[in-house]
Design a protein around this motif. Structure first.
Motif, short mmCIF file in Angstrom:
data_model
loop_
_atom_site.label_atom_id
_atom_site.label_comp_id
_atom_site.label_asym_id
_atom_site.label_seq_id
_atom_site.Cartn_x
_atom_site.Cartn_y
_atom_site.Cartn_z
N LYS A 166 -75.29 6.57 -2.01
CA LYS A 166 -76.01 7.67 -1.36
C LYS A 166 -75.03 8.60 -0.67
N MET A 167 -74.06 8.05 0.01
CA MET A 167 -73.06 8.88 0.71
C MET A 167 -72.21 9.65 -0.28
N LEU A 168 -71.87 9.04 -1.41
CA LEU A 168 -71.09 9.75 -2.42
C LEU A 168 -71.86 10.96 -2.95
N VAL A 169 -73.15 10.78 -3.17
CA VAL A 169 -73.98 11.90 -3.63
C VAL A 169 -73.99 13.00 -2.58
N GLU A 170 -74.12 12.63 -1.32
CA GLU A 170 -74.11 13.62 -0.23
C GLU A 170 -72.77 14.35 -0.15
N LEU A 171 -71.72 13.69 -0.61
CA LEU A 171 -70.39 14.31 -0.63
C LEU A 171 -70.16 15.13 -1.90
N GLY A 172 -71.20 15.19 -2.74
CA GLY A 172 -71.10 15.95 -3.98
C GLY A 172 -70.42 15.22 -5.11
N GLU A 173 -70.36 13.90 -5.01
CA GLU A 173 -69.68 13.10 -6.01
C GLU A 173 -70.66 12.33 -6.88
N ASN A 174 -70.20 11.97 -8.08
CA ASN A 174 -70.97 11.13 -8.99
C ASN A 174 -70.57 9.68 -8.74
N PRO A 175 -71.47 8.84 -8.23
CA PRO A 175 -71.12 7.43 -7.96
C PRO A 175 -70.57 6.71 -9.17
N GLY A 176 -70.96 7.16 -10.38
CA GLY A 176 -70.47 6.52 -11.59
C GLY A 176 -68.98 6.70 -11.81
N ASP A 177 -68.36 7.62 -11.08
CA ASP A 177 -66.92 7.84 -11.20
C ASP A 177 -66.10 6.90 -10.33
N TYR A 178 -66.78 6.02 -9.59
CA TYR A 178 -66.09 5.17 -8.63
C TYR A 178 -66.33 3.69 -8.93
N ASP A 179 -65.31 2.89 -8.63
CA ASP A 179 -65.37 1.43 -8.75
C ASP A 179 -66.04 0.90 -7.48
N ILE A 180 -67.30 0.48 -7.59
CA ILE A 180 -68.07 0.04 -6.42
C ILE A 180 -68.47 -1.42 -6.58
N THR A 181 -68.17 -2.22 -5.55
CA THR A 181 -68.57 -3.62 -5.52
C THR A 181 -69.57 -3.81 -4.39
N ASP A 182 -70.70 -4.40 -4.70
CA ASP A 182 -71.75 -4.58 -3.71
C ASP A 182 -71.48 -5.83 -2.86
N GLU A 183 -71.18 -5.61 -1.58
CA GLU A 183 -71.04 -6.70 -0.61
C GLU A 183 -71.38 -6.15 0.78
#
Length: 298
Positions: free
Chosen positions: A57-74
């Motif tokens: 959600k924060m990435l979207v607010e920053l104008g970024e595509n979350p799919g472009d980032y390596d995200i691990t849920d913890e």
């Protein structure tokens, strides 16, 4: 010696080598903003470990595509910090950065012997690098060591000297900052300052020039040093300010950020890896500068 964060950024970009930075507890809009800026400029390859939904959600607010980032849920910050440290230990990341979590939990993970980041008898200390009068000055320790004794001050200096040498200053000038310029047995910091100065002159502390006791004004101002009749290569030209204790260090750090309105960075030194740790209330620019200060040393 770099004279500004702009020069550090230019040097990092010139290298053209991406460093893998892992952000622990990544659902932190300010830290995340700094990481995004560094990734967009080609300085780091970011790994985000934290609450995945909040991070996206924060990435979207920053104008970024979350799919472009390596995200691990913890979602648990303590577990997130350990995941980050495991990746660095296993060679999957180069450096950690603190997101939205308590500093003591973050440092506890860095200090864990299972990860092997700490040299024998090592001491973690904090360095605040800031721009002043067309140069960079390092102040230490502003965040970790509460009331350093003489031996701890020696180790704080050694950590800071290594940090500043990594920034291109071959022989840093260290000012041991106290309230006055004269040794006064009733002010223990002035006694430590004199002992540190003698130890350096005798070669017990190497790769730097130490002078103290010096007050803050004549540590950084050539005019103040001359006006008070202080003849020293360090006075007015200090590269490193050794502050007496955490009280003075923390106050100094906040004054630099909020009253001087200058740009700065905060890094943890003493480990075998660069460690990025900023105050939760620090600005996006300063958190970005902290990434730069870590990457240039990696």
């Amino acid at each position: 010696m770099y004279r500004s964060f702009k020069e550090i950024e230019e040097a990092v970009l010139k290298r053209g080598t991406l460093k893998k930075l892992a952000l622990a507890a990544s659902a932190d809009d300010v830290a995340l903003g700094a990481v995004v800026e560094a990734q967009k400029k080609g300085i780091i390859d970011a790994q985000l470990v934290g609450d995945a939904e909040a991070t996206k959600k924060m990435l979207v607010e920053l104008g970024e595509n979350p799919g472009d980032y390596d995200i691990t849920d913890e979602p648990d910050p303590i577990k997130a910090a350990r995941i980050v440290c495991e990746r660095i230990r296993d060679g999957k990341a180069d450096m950690p950065m603190k997101g939205l979590m308590q500093s003591q939990d973050y440092l506890r993970a860095i200090l864990d012997k299972n990860y092997g980041f700490m040299p024998e008898k090592g001491l973690l200390t904090e360095t605040t690098l800031f721009e002043y009068d067309n140069r960079l000055i390092t102040a230490t320790d502003c965040a970790i060591v509460i009331a350093p004794d003489y031996d701890e001050k020696v180790r704080i200096i050694k950590n800071a000297v290594k940090f500043v040498r990594d920034l291109g200053c071959e022989t840093p000038k260290v000012a041991v900052v106290t309230p006055v310029e004269m040794v006064n047995p009733k002010i223990p910091s002035t006694v430590d300052a004199a002992m540190l100065t003698v130890a350096c002159r005798r070669g017990q502390i190497k790769d730097c020039v130490i002078e103290g006791p010096l007050a803050l004004d004549n540590s950084i101002s050539e005019y103040a040093a001359k006006h008070k009749g202080i003849d020293s290569p360090v006075a007015g030209h200090a590269d490193i300010l050794l502050l007496p204790d955490l009280d003075s260090g923390n106050l100094f750090l906040k004054a630099v950020i909020y009253m001087m309105n200058t740009v700065s960075s905060s890094n943890i030194v003493g480990a075998n890896i660069p460690v990025v740790m900023c105050s939760r209330a620090d600005t996006p620019v300063n958190k970005y500068n902290s990434i730069l200060s870590a990457v240039i040393r990696a």
